[in-house]
Enzyme design. Structure first.
Site, mmCIF file in Angstrom:
data_model
loop_
_atom_site.group_PDB
_atom_site.id
_atom_site.type_symbol
_atom_site.label_atom_id
_atom_site.label_comp_id
_atom_site.label_asym_id
_atom_site.label_seq_id
_atom_site.Cartn_x
_atom_site.Cartn_y
_atom_site.Cartn_z
ATOM 1 N N CYS A 1 3.525 5.681 18.929
ATOM 2 C CA CYS A 1 4.425 6.009 20.030
ATOM 3 C C CYS A 1 5.803 6.260 19.431
ATOM 4 O O CYS A 1 6.446 5.346 18.953
ATOM 5 C CB CYS A 1 4.484 4.850 21.009
ATOM 6 S SG CYS A 1 5.347 5.274 22.505
ATOM 7 N N GLY B 1 0.809 -1.222 0.000
ATOM 8 C CA GLY B 1 0.000 0.000 0.000
ATOM 9 C C GLY B 1 0.837 1.265 0.000
ATOM 10 O O GLY B 1 0.514 2.240 -0.691
ATOM 11 N N GLN C 1 -7.995 -0.223 2.926
ATOM 12 C CA GLN C 1 -8.834 -0.721 4.031
ATOM 13 C C GLN C 1 -10.255 -1.074 3.605
ATOM 14 O O GLN C 1 -11.043 -1.510 4.442
ATOM 15 C CB GLN C 1 -8.879 0.308 5.171
ATOM 16 C CG GLN C 1 -7.552 0.486 5.888
ATOM 17 C CD GLN C 1 -7.152 -0.718 6.746
ATOM 18 O OE1 GLN C 1 -7.921 -1.659 6.958
ATOM 19 N NE2 GLN C 1 -5.927 -0.691 7.254
ATOM 20 N N HIS D 1 -1.707 -7.609 2.202
ATOM 21 C CA HIS D 1 -1.763 -8.126 3.580
ATOM 22 C C HIS D 1 -2.943 -7.590 4.385
ATOM 23 O O HIS D 1 -3.160 -8.003 5.521
ATOM 24 C CB HIS D 1 -0.437 -7.895 4.313
ATOM 25 C CG HIS D 1 -0.186 -6.497 4.782
ATOM 26 N ND1 HIS D 1 -0.416 -6.102 6.073
ATOM 27 C CD2 HIS D 1 0.295 -5.412 4.144
ATOM 28 C CE1 HIS D 1 -0.070 -4.829 6.202
ATOM 29 N NE2 HIS D 1 0.364 -4.380 5.049
#
Ligand SMILES: Cc1ncc(COP(=O)(O)O)c(C=O)c1O
Length: 388
Positions: A324, A70, A179, A201
């Site tokens: 994060c 993607g 998606q 995937h």
């Protein structure tokens, strides 16, 4: 019992895919560009996969270009179109503020090279307003890029309407369908797009394979230069085993999508209803226009990261939209773009279901959550009281 509710991050392989990849790795080792028997065997396998992938999105096989996934497809769509249109004086790009980083950071990179870029804001619904795009588009716009379904909240965007707006001003339309493919019908003609990104995937195929659908006649500058692979669109020896696996996954998705959407949708709704019984919870984004497998829920007075870790300790894998980086928790850019206050962008979890999700798994999560949330809220309250 381990529960995997992070299908939007990546999916396990569909039945038959691992065997097909293994067989192709072993038997189809020829270079698909070679004229001899071994090369032609590999090429035939690529052609079969190309046809299955084209069928999944209502396209012609000759319009499908294989990529590594993607991210590459999004880069190719935007950079390839931008560079091809550069000489025409069109140096403006539009994308929604809730795109994946593969789109957002590509726009940023082009902005550093002098392109004008505009991000279309969204409201609490998480749906791009065609009227806003109509206001922002100009005769200098080269490309409008809006994702079909959002990866964090699952909202489905009005792509057909946006394509019509882009075309009315002479711009190209790209949609990142990473998606939505395999979850809801994706039809390039009905969507009216010129470019569409896919990633293997995300629909139970192997990693390292993807595709960009390029409408016939669209001028594109290749991202990778080299040999004449993929009709001069994408140089480099094709990853035959991964592409074969992607083809098998695409065929299965075409066959099973309608039934799976109903089954997985019912599981998602059961999960959502169960979680919403916990006080201080709310769904982020419009609930009607969503892919059937995704829900994104905020939990008042709970750090999403703590909740994610607590669930992981119980064997349940979910995700936060936030990344994060270097020890600091970055709030989700999607929830921020939707106008949610900082606490809500940091107290939300994404639950994404798929092929192997079951009712028992849903019920386990629904049973676990109230106790975990209560415990974390008590800790937050205690820490707050100690700080006073
Ligand atoms: C909407 C969207 N676009 C692009 C990508 C990137 O795809 P890949 O992981 O195949 O590079 C993802 C993956 O998370 C995604 O969700």
């Amino acid at each position: 019992m381990r529960v995997y509710f992070d299908y939007n991050a990546t999916t396990p392989l569909a039945p038959g895919v691992a065997d097909a990849v293994a067989a192709a790795t072993r038997d189809l080792f020829g270079n698909a560009s070679s004229v001899h028997y071994f090369g032609q065997q590999a090429k035939a396998a690529l052609d079969e996969a190309r046809a299955s992938i084209a069928a999944l999105v209502g396209a012609e096989a000759s319009e499908v270009v294989f990529t590594s996934g993607g991210t590459e497809s999004d880069n190719f769509a935007i950079r390839g179109a931008a560079e091809a249109l550069e000489q025409t004086g069109r140096r403006h790009l539009i994308a929604s503020a809730i795109e994946h980083e593969a789109v957002l950071n590509t726009l940023k990179a082009l902005a550093r090279r002098g392109w004008r870029t505009t991000l279309v804001p969204v409201d609490h619904s998480g749906i791009v307003s065609p009227d806003r795009v109509r206001e922002l588009i100009t005769d200098e716009t080269a490309l409008v890029s809006v994702m079909h379904a959002n990866n964090e909240i699952g909202t489905v965007q009005p792509i057909a309407e946006l394509s019509a707006i882009a075309h009315s001003r002479g711009a190209l339309m790209h949609s990142d369908a990473v998606q939505s493919t395999g979850k809801i019908p994706v039809d390039v003609r009905a969507l009216g797009v010129d470019l569409l990104s896919l990633s293997s995937h995300k629909f139970n195929g192997p990693k390292g394979a993807g595709a960009l659908w390029i409408k016939r006649g669209t001028r594109m500058q290749p991202l990778l230069t080299g040999g004449k692979h993929e009709r001069n669109r994408r140089a480099g020896t094709e990853n035959v085993p991964a592409i074969v696996g992607m083809g098998v996954a695409a065929r299965l998705a075409s066959e099973k999508m309608a039934g799976e959407a109903v089954r997985v949708g019912a599981l998602r709704d059961r999960l959502e209803e169960g979680i919403l019984r916990v006080p201080g919870t709310a769904v982020n984004g419009a609930r009607q226009a969503r892919v059937p497998n995704t829900t994104n829920i905020s939990f008042d007075h709970v750090e999403a990261e703590s909740l994610l870790i607590a669930l992981d300790l119980e064997g349940v894998a979910v995700s936060t939209g936030s990344a994060c980086s270097s020890g600091t928790l970055e709030p989700s850019h999607v929830l921020r773009a939707m106008g949610f206050p900082p606490h809500r962008t940091q107290n939300s979890l994404r639950f994404s279901l798929g092929m192997f999700s079951t009712e028992q798994e849903v019920d386990r999560v629904v049973a676990l959550l109230p106790g975990i949330v209560e415990k974390l809220r008590a800790l937050t309250a205690k820490a707050g009281a100690q700080r006073v």
